[in-house]
Design an enzyme around this catalytic site. Structure first.
Site, PDB file in Angstrom:
ATOM      1  N   ASP A   1      54.610  57.357   3.991  1.00  0.00           N
ATOM      2  CA  ASP A   1      53.155  57.331   4.080  1.00  0.00           C
ATOM      3  C   ASP A   1      52.690  57.726   5.483  1.00  0.00           C
ATOM      4  O   ASP A   1      52.964  57.016   6.444  1.00  0.00           O
ATOM      5  CB  ASP A   1      52.696  55.904   3.753  1.00  0.00           C
ATOM      6  CG  ASP A   1      51.232  55.811   3.384  1.00  0.00           C
ATOM      7  OD1 ASP A   1      50.488  56.750   3.658  1.00  0.00           O
ATOM      8  OD2 ASP A   1      50.851  54.781   2.811  1.00  0.00           O
ATOM      9  N   ASP A   2      52.005  58.854   5.596  1.00  0.00           N
ATOM     10  CA  ASP A   2      51.416  59.312   6.871  1.00  0.00           C
ATOM     11  C   ASP A   2      52.439  59.888   7.850  1.00  0.00           C
ATOM     12  O   ASP A   2      52.213  59.858   9.064  1.00  0.00           O
ATOM     13  CB  ASP A   2      50.649  58.189   7.582  1.00  0.00           C
ATOM     14  CG  ASP A   2      49.236  58.003   7.055  1.00  0.00           C
ATOM     15  OD1 ASP A   2      48.891  58.616   6.033  1.00  0.00           O
ATOM     16  OD2 ASP A   2      48.466  57.243   7.673  1.00  0.00           O
TER      17      ASP A   2
ATOM     18  N   CYS B   1      46.809  59.884   0.714  1.00  0.00           N
ATOM     19  CA  CYS B   1      47.632  58.880   0.044  1.00  0.00           C
ATOM     20  C   CYS B   1      47.463  58.848  -1.471  1.00  0.00           C
ATOM     21  O   CYS B   1      48.391  59.137  -2.222  1.00  0.00           O
ATOM     22  CB  CYS B   1      47.282  57.521   0.644  1.00  0.00           C
ATOM     23  SG  CYS B   1      47.872  56.135  -0.280  1.00  0.00           S
TER      24      CYS B   1
ATOM     25  N   ARG C   1      49.985  60.296  -4.655  1.00  0.00           N
ATOM     26  CA  ARG C   1      50.707  59.393  -5.551  1.00  0.00           C
ATOM     27  C   ARG C   1      50.385  59.687  -7.013  1.00  0.00           C
ATOM     28  O   ARG C   1      51.270  59.687  -7.874  1.00  0.00           O
ATOM     29  CB  ARG C   1      50.380  57.936  -5.188  1.00  0.00           C
ATOM     30  CG  ARG C   1      51.028  57.522  -3.897  1.00  0.00           C
ATOM     31  CD  ARG C   1      50.339  56.353  -3.187  1.00  0.00           C
ATOM     32  NE  ARG C   1      50.570  56.516  -1.767  1.00  0.00           N
ATOM     33  CZ  ARG C   1      51.680  56.099  -1.143  1.00  0.00           C
ATOM     34  NH1 ARG C   1      52.621  55.468  -1.806  1.00  0.00           N
ATOM     35  NH2 ARG C   1      51.840  56.321   0.146  1.00  0.00           N
TER      36      ARG C   1
ATOM     37  N   LYS D   1      54.547  50.769  -2.245  1.00  0.00           N
ATOM     38  CA  LYS D   1      53.094  50.932  -2.317  1.00  0.00           C
ATOM     39  C   LYS D   1      52.679  51.655  -3.597  1.00  0.00           C
ATOM     40  O   LYS D   1      53.152  52.750  -3.867  1.00  0.00           O
ATOM     41  CB  LYS D   1      52.635  51.706  -1.070  1.00  0.00           C
ATOM     42  CG  LYS D   1      51.140  51.970  -1.001  1.00  0.00           C
ATOM     43  CD  LYS D   1      50.797  52.640   0.321  1.00  0.00           C
ATOM     44  CE  LYS D   1      49.344  53.062   0.370  1.00  0.00           C
ATOM     45  NZ  LYS D   1      48.977  53.658   1.676  1.00  0.00           N
TER      46      LYS D   1
ATOM     47  N   HIS E   1      48.885  51.912  -5.136  1.00  0.00           N
ATOM     48  CA  HIS E   1      47.643  52.542  -4.660  1.00  0.00           C
ATOM     49  C   HIS E   1      47.118  53.662  -5.573  1.00  0.00           C
ATOM     50  O   HIS E   1      46.648  54.687  -5.098  1.00  0.00           O
ATOM     51  CB  HIS E   1      47.809  53.069  -3.228  1.00  0.00           C
ATOM     52  CG  HIS E   1      46.541  52.948  -2.434  1.00  0.00           C
ATOM     53  ND1 HIS E   1      46.390  53.462  -1.169  1.00  0.00           N
ATOM     54  CD2 HIS E   1      45.358  52.375  -2.738  1.00  0.00           C
ATOM     55  CE1 HIS E   1      45.177  53.198  -0.715  1.00  0.00           C
ATOM     56  NE2 HIS E   1      44.532  52.537  -1.654  1.00  0.00           N
TER      57      HIS E   1
ATOM     58  N   HIS F   1      52.509  54.263   7.901  1.00  0.00           N
ATOM     59  CA  HIS F   1      51.058  54.092   7.840  1.00  0.00           C
ATOM     60  C   HIS F   1      50.610  53.001   8.810  1.00  0.00           C
ATOM     61  O   HIS F   1      51.334  52.035   9.037  1.00  0.00           O
ATOM     62  CB  HIS F   1      50.671  53.716   6.407  1.00  0.00           C
ATOM     63  CG  HIS F   1      49.214  53.819   6.096  1.00  0.00           C
ATOM     64  ND1 HIS F   1      48.298  52.864   6.468  1.00  0.00           N
ATOM     65  CD2 HIS F   1      48.513  54.764   5.424  1.00  0.00           C
ATOM     66  CE1 HIS F   1      47.095  53.207   6.036  1.00  0.00           C
ATOM     67  NE2 HIS F   1      47.196  54.369   5.398  1.00  0.00           N
TER      68      HIS F   1
ATOM     69  N   ASP G   1      53.488  61.662   1.925  1.00  0.00           N
ATOM     70  CA  ASP G   1      52.272  61.810   1.115  1.00  0.00           C
ATOM     71  C   ASP G   1      51.189  62.666   1.762  1.00  0.00           C
ATOM     72  O   ASP G   1      50.245  63.090   1.088  1.00  0.00           O
ATOM     73  CB  ASP G   1      51.712  60.445   0.713  1.00  0.00           C
ATOM     74  CG  ASP G   1      51.185  59.623   1.879  1.00  0.00           C
ATOM     75  OD1 ASP G   1      51.397  60.007   3.046  1.00  0.00           O
ATOM     76  OD2 ASP G   1      50.561  58.579   1.621  1.00  0.00           O
ATOM     77  N   ASN G   2      51.271  62.899   3.042  1.00  0.00           N
ATOM     78  CA  ASN G   2      50.330  63.789   3.733  1.00  0.00           C
ATOM     79  C   ASN G   2      50.862  64.084   5.121  1.00  0.00           C
ATOM     80  O   ASN G   2      51.917  63.584   5.499  1.00  0.00           O
ATOM     81  CB  ASN G   2      48.917  63.191   3.821  1.00  0.00           C
ATOM     82  CG  ASN G   2      48.852  61.736   4.253  1.00  0.00           C
ATOM     83  OD1 ASN G   2      48.479  60.871   3.465  1.00  0.00           O
ATOM     84  ND2 ASN G   2      49.229  61.463   5.494  1.00  0.00           N
TER      85      ASN G   2
ATOM     86  N   LYS H   1      46.249  65.011   8.151  1.00  0.00           N
ATOM     87  CA  LYS H   1      45.858  64.291   6.938  1.00  0.00           C
ATOM     88  C   LYS H   1      44.369  64.512   6.671  1.00  0.00           C
ATOM     89  O   LYS H   1      43.575  64.571   7.609  1.00  0.00           O
ATOM     90  CB  LYS H   1      46.140  62.802   7.165  1.00  0.00           C
ATOM     91  CG  LYS H   1      45.666  61.854   6.081  1.00  0.00           C
ATOM     92  CD  LYS H   1      45.986  60.419   6.502  1.00  0.00           C
ATOM     93  CE  LYS H   1      45.488  59.416   5.476  1.00  0.00           C
ATOM     94  NZ  LYS H   1      45.807  58.031   5.881  1.00  0.00           N
TER      95      LYS H   1
END
Length: 689
Positions: free
Chosen positions: A31-32, A69, A73, A132, A134, A221, A327-328, A370
């Site tokens: 994540d991130d 994010c 997903r 996660k 989300h 993240h 994710d980004n 992002k």
């Protein structure tokens, strides 16, 4: 009966043999994390476990995510573009003027999509997830109800330790809070997820089923948190600064064949200071932020190692397809300064963002971050490891064919021998969009026939072959030949108008069929826009922020802004009210004084060339007849717009910065660097016709 029993036993044995030959599938999502943050993608960060997977597998250099994010997903899990799955933005539900939920912005996975575990579960797989989620738990959409048979999950992440703010863990749907049984007493999230993943894998082995495990780390993240001893090992390691470290990553990427030497390193953004211009105190603060990030990445890599070693010990590694991606792109959300709140940075009570400076390093050599559909926002590492299929001649290879999240489900369905359904639980299912990556594992060409598309927050893009059309929200299309210029430095739009026309038409057709439209639907409805203050005269100062009914009511009024300040050395926002749909700003941008207005996306800009020195009084006006004037230092410039600002902005007023979505012509707001003595705002009577 004596003959029937052996036949039944033989049939059962054959079925068991077929099932056990199916490959296991593990998907790691982080994540991130930026494209260049792994050692095997050019980083100075330590990721030995992921580097080992890359050495014995494949590295994709042109794989793409969804820029954010939740959309990523949704797309990964369903093999659809995020809007088709119902999650075109985040998990807030958006409705149209008649009150109906907008299909592309429902804020949760819809029932016209199927997930990987739903498809593989029907093919005899044991399905599990950790980490996660989300994609709509706030609307009742839980992983247990979308095909996962075992889960240890977080609804939306945002924590690393049991006593982190917001920690809340769910076990097979049961709310464990922070630390209830079966959680260990003291845990760290990047260890917790893979350890429970192995518990679930043990259940699959006991049941003699192939397994699908989705391990969604919340690292790296914000708020960035890691054990103090891990952070301490990295302190001082980043005092070379982002400028030098970017150049070093860039050289390693060229030497390793990850990028083409003809692609220039994107320049440092103007609002990011040169490292050598910083004081020793500031350098130490920025070093501390990046040390925390490095520790978080290192512990995430350790978590990957926990699971990979567990697979090896269980004799499952050779026949397990492992995919790892982010994710980004790197996250610049806290701006140039980043964020460092708390008495002990990196502990469970702290709030740390690395900010735009280090995010520029994360995404080397690309531009933006992002949220954006430029390469820095949508490019991810993809490591594929599968010893049974990725043979000696391919191990350690670099795969340059483009891929996208939509391909993950298509790949899982292909390698598992599963069937993607036309209907599921009585609902017609949207056909999958992706292409199986299995041919690339074998060194063969992918069967992709359609372009790849993106949209997030009005930022949009389409890639067909090596050509990419990309635009910021409310900005014109830009065109790049990624084979020659993947760092997006030479815009070809003016040279190739027919290509722009062709690709933009394809994007429009995709947006219409994929529930993307109307653009801007991700925002809160206009009905929620505040009425604003009844006052017509405001005197505000640097640091002031007015929200809702305290902010000026800009609707259908003449406006006069007067700002007294000492000229700054660099760019910065004097005043901003609104966001990307309605509002105004007064700023110094590229050495010019700029007055910018927008209403329903219609923009007007007036520039006054610098340089400005010493004490300055700037005056910006919008008259009832639509004339826009800007004056300062004896100079004046003007323009005419169709009308006044017709809708009061949702986002409030900020003095000395732009605290919300960028209202001005700047991509990312820079705080005002000079002395801002006062700003006066005078509003005319509301125009009624």
């Amino acid at each position: 009966m004596k003959l029937l029993l052996p036949l039944l036993l033989l049939s059962s044995a054959i079925a068991h043999a077929d099932t056990t030959q199916k490959p296991n599938i593990v998907v790691f999502l982080v994540d991130d994390m930026g494209w260049s943050d792994l050692g095997c993608y050019g980083s100075e960060l330590k990721t030995p476990n992921l580097d080992a997977l890359a050495k014995n597998g494949l590295r994709f250099t042109q794989f793409y995510n969804g820029a954010r994010c939740c959309p990523t997903r949704a797309s990964l899990l369903t093999g659809l573009y995020a809007h088709q799955a119902g999650v075109g933005h985040m998990t807030e539900e958006r409705r149209d003027e008649s009150g109906k939920v907008r299909p592309g912005y429902s804020g949760r996975l819809n029932d016209t999509s199927v997930t990987i575990p739903e498809v593989l579960g029907n093919a005899g797989y044991f399905t599990a997830m950790t980490g996660k989620w989300h994609v709509g738990q706030n609307h009742g959409v839980k992983p247990e109800e979308r095909g996962f048979q075992r889960t240890l999950s977080a609804a939306a992440g945002g924590f690393y330790f049991p006593d982190s703010k917001g920690t809340r863990v769910f076990y097979n749907g049961k709310d464990l809070g922070k630390n209830a049984d079966p959680l260990p007493k003291d845990w760290y999230a990047s260890d917790l997820w893979p350890n429970f993943g192995l518990k679930f894998i043990d259940e699959a082995i006991t049941e003699k089923k192939p397994f699908f495990l989705y391990n969604a780390f919340n690292a790296p993240h914000f708020p960035l948190q890691a054990p103090a001893e891990d952070i301490a090992r990295w302190r001082g390691k980043f005092k070379a600064g982002w400028d030098k470290l970017r150049e070093e990553r860039y050289r390693r990427q060229i030497a390793g064949g990850l990028i083409d030497a003809k692609w220039p390193l994107s320049p440092r953004p103007e609002d990011v200071p040169a490292w050598d211009s910083l004081s020793a105190e500031d350098q130490d603060r920025y070093d501390h932020l990046m040390a925390i990030y490095a520790a978080v990445i290192e512990r995430m890599d350790k978590g990957v190692g926990i699971l990979v070693d567990g697979l090896r010990q269980r004799g499952q590694l050779d026949n397990t397809l492992i995919l790892f991606l982010s994710d980004n792109g790197g996250n610049a959300e806290a701006g140039v300064q980043g964020r460092s709140r708390g008495d002990n940075l990196g502990d469970a009570n702290s709030d740390v963002f690395i900010g735009k400076t280090w995010a520029t390093l994360n995404n080397t050599p690309f531009v933006r971050y992002k949220h954006y559909t430029d390469e820095g926002g949508i490019s991810t590492p993809l490591i594929a490891h599968w010893p049974a299929v990725i043979k000696d001649g391919r191990r350690g290879a670099i795969e340059k064919q483009p891929g996208h999240l939509i391909d993950i489900l298509a790949t899982a369905v292909d390698v598992a021998g599963a069937e993607y359904p036309a209907e599921f639980k009585g609902k017609s299912i949207t056909p999958k969009e992706g292409t199986s990556l299995l041919p690339a594992f074998k060194g063969e060409k992918l069967a992709r026939t359609a372009p790849i598309f993106w949209e997030h927050e009005g930022n949009r893009a389409v890639r067909e072959g090596d050509l990419k059309l990309v635009a910021l929200e409310n900005q014109p299309w830009r065109l790049y030949d990624l084979a020659a210029d993947r760092s997006e430095q030479h815009d070809l739009a003016a040279e190739k108008p027919e290509t722009v026309k062709d690709l933009s038409a394809k994007w429009d057709a995709w947006a219409a069929r994929a529930n993307v439209l109307p653009l801007g639907a991700w925002r809160a409805p206009e009905a929620k826009n505040p009425k604003g203050s009844k006052k017509r005269n405001f005197e505000v100062k640097a640091g002031d922020h007015l929200e809702g009914d305290e902010a000026p009511d800009l609707r259908n009024r003449a406006i006069t802004l007067t700002a007294d300040f000492d000229a700054p050395k660099g760019d910065g926002v004097i005043l901003a009210q609104g966001g990307t749909l309605h509002g105004l700003s007064l700023s110094i941008l590229e050495g010019k004084l700029v007055f910018f207005l927008r209403s329903a996306g219609d923009t007007t800009r007036v520039d006054l060339p610098g340089p400005f020195e010493g004490a300055v009084q700037a005056k910006a006006t919008l008259t009832r007849d639509g004339k826009v004037t800007l004056s300062a230092g004896g100079k004046e410039a003007s323009a005419t717009r169709k009308g006044l600002i017709g809708t009061n902005p949702i986002d409030g007023l900020t003095v000395g910065d732009d605290g919300g979505p960028a209202v001005g012509p700047y991509e990312t707001a820079a705080p005002f660097q000079g002395t801002l003595r006062s700003v006066q705002i005078t509003l005319g009577k509301k125009k009624t016709s």
